[in-house]
Design an enzyme around this catalytic site. Structure first.
Site, PDB file in Angstrom:
ATOM      1  N   THR A   1      32.874  52.455  20.995  1.00  0.00           N
ATOM      2  CA  THR A   1      32.396  51.556  22.053  1.00  0.00           C
ATOM      3  C   THR A   1      33.477  50.547  22.421  1.00  0.00           C
ATOM      4  O   THR A   1      34.349  50.230  21.596  1.00  0.00           O
ATOM      5  CB  THR A   1      31.132  50.804  21.581  1.00  0.00           C
ATOM      6  OG1 THR A   1      30.854  49.736  22.471  1.00  0.00           O
ATOM      7  CG2 THR A   1      31.303  50.201  20.192  1.00  0.00           C
ATOM      8  N   ASP A   2      33.377  50.017  23.634  1.00  0.00           N
ATOM      9  CA  ASP A   2      34.311  48.947  24.056  1.00  0.00           C
ATOM     10  C   ASP A   2      34.121  47.691  23.209  1.00  0.00           C
ATOM     11  O   ASP A   2      35.022  46.846  23.125  1.00  0.00           O
ATOM     12  CB  ASP A   2      34.138  48.612  25.545  1.00  0.00           C
ATOM     13  CG  ASP A   2      32.727  48.169  25.923  1.00  0.00           C
ATOM     14  OD1 ASP A   2      31.819  48.225  25.070  1.00  0.00           O
ATOM     15  OD2 ASP A   2      32.534  47.760  27.089  1.00  0.00           O
ATOM     16  N   GLU A   3      32.939  47.570  22.564  1.00  0.00           N
ATOM     17  CA  GLU A   3      32.649  46.342  21.816  1.00  0.00           C
ATOM     18  C   GLU A   3      33.562  46.156  20.604  1.00  0.00           C
ATOM     19  O   GLU A   3      33.646  45.063  20.051  1.00  0.00           O
ATOM     20  CB  GLU A   3      31.181  46.314  21.388  1.00  0.00           C
ATOM     21  CG  GLU A   3      30.238  46.262  22.570  1.00  0.00           C
ATOM     22  CD  GLU A   3      28.870  45.701  22.211  1.00  0.00           C
ATOM     23  OE1 GLU A   3      28.775  44.867  21.306  1.00  0.00           O
ATOM     24  OE2 GLU A   3      27.903  46.117  22.864  1.00  0.00           O
TER      25      GLU A   3
ATOM     26  N   TYR B   1      26.992  44.958  14.914  1.00  0.00           N
ATOM     27  CA  TYR B   1      27.024  46.319  15.486  1.00  0.00           C
ATOM     28  C   TYR B   1      28.469  46.724  15.762  1.00  0.00           C
ATOM     29  O   TYR B   1      28.934  47.794  15.331  1.00  0.00           O
ATOM     30  CB  TYR B   1      26.194  46.368  16.773  1.00  0.00           C
ATOM     31  CG  TYR B   1      26.541  47.521  17.690  1.00  0.00           C
ATOM     32  CD1 TYR B   1      26.223  48.832  17.348  1.00  0.00           C
ATOM     33  CD2 TYR B   1      27.199  47.307  18.915  1.00  0.00           C
ATOM     34  CE1 TYR B   1      26.553  49.899  18.188  1.00  0.00           C
ATOM     35  CE2 TYR B   1      27.524  48.353  19.755  1.00  0.00           C
ATOM     36  CZ  TYR B   1      27.206  49.653  19.388  1.00  0.00           C
ATOM     37  OH  TYR B   1      27.546  50.708  20.217  1.00  0.00           O
TER      38      TYR B   1
ATOM     39  N   LYS C   1      30.988  49.746  14.134  1.00  0.00           N
ATOM     40  CA  LYS C   1      31.630  50.772  14.968  1.00  0.00           C
ATOM     41  C   LYS C   1      33.151  50.722  14.791  1.00  0.00           C
ATOM     42  O   LYS C   1      33.818  51.763  14.738  1.00  0.00           O
ATOM     43  CB  LYS C   1      31.252  50.581  16.445  1.00  0.00           C
ATOM     44  CG  LYS C   1      29.779  50.770  16.759  1.00  0.00           C
ATOM     45  CD  LYS C   1      29.273  52.183  16.550  1.00  0.00           C
ATOM     46  CE  LYS C   1      29.819  53.163  17.579  1.00  0.00           C
ATOM     47  NZ  LYS C   1      29.190  54.512  17.415  1.00  0.00           N
TER      48      LYS C   1
END
Ligand SMILES: NC(=O)c1ccc[n+]([C@@H]2O[C@H](COP(=O)([O-])OP(=O)(O)OC[C@H]3O[C@@H](n4cnc5c(N)ncnc54)[C@H](O)[C@@H]3O)[C@@H](O)[C@H]2O)c1
Length: 324
Positions: free
Chosen positions: A134-136, A158, A162
């Site tokens: 994810t970009d997060e 979260y 990741k």
């Protein structure tokens, strides 16, 4: 999960893809596309609250589909395949802030389990390992865009799980020669998304006469990527990507959260006053995400769907949601 009769890597000569989390939002769109393209799909999903049970019945009509109900953390057997795509995850940031344990299990230990099962295969039989990240993982960025080589500074539990998984994947590549790609899509939207996420949740509330919930002043910026463009991006990486590389999947459709809510209200013909209420900011809230996706664009991919057009059908289709 036990070994299954008749497992073969060459069912009709089609490419075999093992998908985890293929009953989730992005996973099910990916599975459907692969089935329609004639690939053989083996879908592993533990059927969590976020799973779309009804889509499994739809997929089961395809001869080139198998379903395995299993938690990736306890997986004891990896069906034969050419490609392994890991979508399975706990994906809702609010849940991670309340209780991160399950996120650590699925998003980190579950990935470790999958990597081990790939490693334990004979080298000739190892599938390509595709991790859906994810970009997060980069954290936020006020100006400019994150490239794949940027340092990972995750802001919430979260994103941290990741990011940790991405490290595992790269280390299994280096230490055990597992062939991999990591793809990092930005915020996805599309039909049949579980209504805990901003767009379906807000539209669901507004349609029932309740105001949507907006964190803070709604100034946080997200890039919106249609799920079909994400699927195209993942397939582009599978078909044309350089192995052992990371690919961002970005979008030029940047919106402040307040503008997303205004757009939904506009589609529904609801006045702004009645459309949303502001609540306290989410702890650790990221100000803006933005991805430089020139590496993927170099392979010929670009997003096709336009947010302002697509949102109309998505909001209108919500009453046919599989979750309501
Ligand atoms: N939705 C987004 O905007 C977005 C953006 C970037 C990246 N991602 C990533 O894409 C992937 C898919 O996201 P999504 O929004 O489709 O998620 P989702 O929450 O809609 O679906 C997750 C699926 O995984 C399954 N699952 C969860 N834990 C499992 C476990 N331990 N074992 C087996 N199956 C399990 C669930 O049953 C569900 O079907 C995730 O890895 C997520 O981090 C999502």
């Amino acid at each position: 999960m036990g070994r299954h009769e008749g497992e073969s890597k060459t069912v009709s000569g089609a490419e075999i893809i093992v998908v985890t989390g293929g009953l989730g939002f992005i996973g099910k769109h990916f599975v459907r596309r692969c089935l329609e393209d004639g690939r053989f799909v083996k879908n592993i999903d533990c059927i969590s609250y976020a799973a779309d049970r009804s889509v499994n019945a739809e997929f089961s009509k395809f001869k080139n589909y198998r379903f395995y109900e299993s938690d990736i953390c306890n997986l004891d057997f990896l069906p034969e395949c050419d490609i392994f795509v890991n979508f399975a995850a706990e994906s809702h940031v609010d849940n991670a802030i309340t209780n991160a344990k399950r996120f650590c299990e699925t998003n980190f230990l579950g990935v470790q389990r999958c990597l081990e099962l790939v490693r334990l295969k004979h080298e000739r039989e190892r599938p390509l390992f595709i991790q859906i990240s994810t970009d997060e993982v980069y954290g936020d960025i006020r100006d400019g865009s994150h490239t794949e080589t940027d340092t990972l500074v995750p802001s919430n539990p979260y994103a941290a799980t990741k990011a940790a998984a991405d490290m595992l994947v790269q280390s299994w590549g280096r230490t055990y020669s597992v062939s991999w790609n990591i793809v990092r899509p930005t915020n996805n939207y599309g039909v049949h998304q579980y209504p805990e996420k901003l767009i379906p949740k807000s539209a669901w509330r507004m349609k029932r006469g309740m105001p949507a919930i907006m964190h803070g002043d709604g100034s946080y910026i997200r890039s919106w990527l249609h799920v079909d463009d994400t699927i195209n991006g993942i397939l582009t990486v599978i078909e044309k990507g350089s192995r052992n590389q990371i690919y961002n999947i970005g979008s030029t459709e940047e919106r402040r959260n307040i503008d997303v809510l205004r757009r939904i209200a506009g589609v529904l013909g609801i006045s702004e006053n009645a459309a949303f209420v502001s609540v306290a900011d989410r702890s650790g809230q990221d100000v803006r995400y933005s991805l430089d996706d020139s590496r993927l664009r170099g392979l010929g991919w670009s997003p096709r769907r336009k947010f302002d057009d697509e949102i109309i059908g998505i909001v209108e289709q919500l009453d046919n949601s599989r979750f309501i």
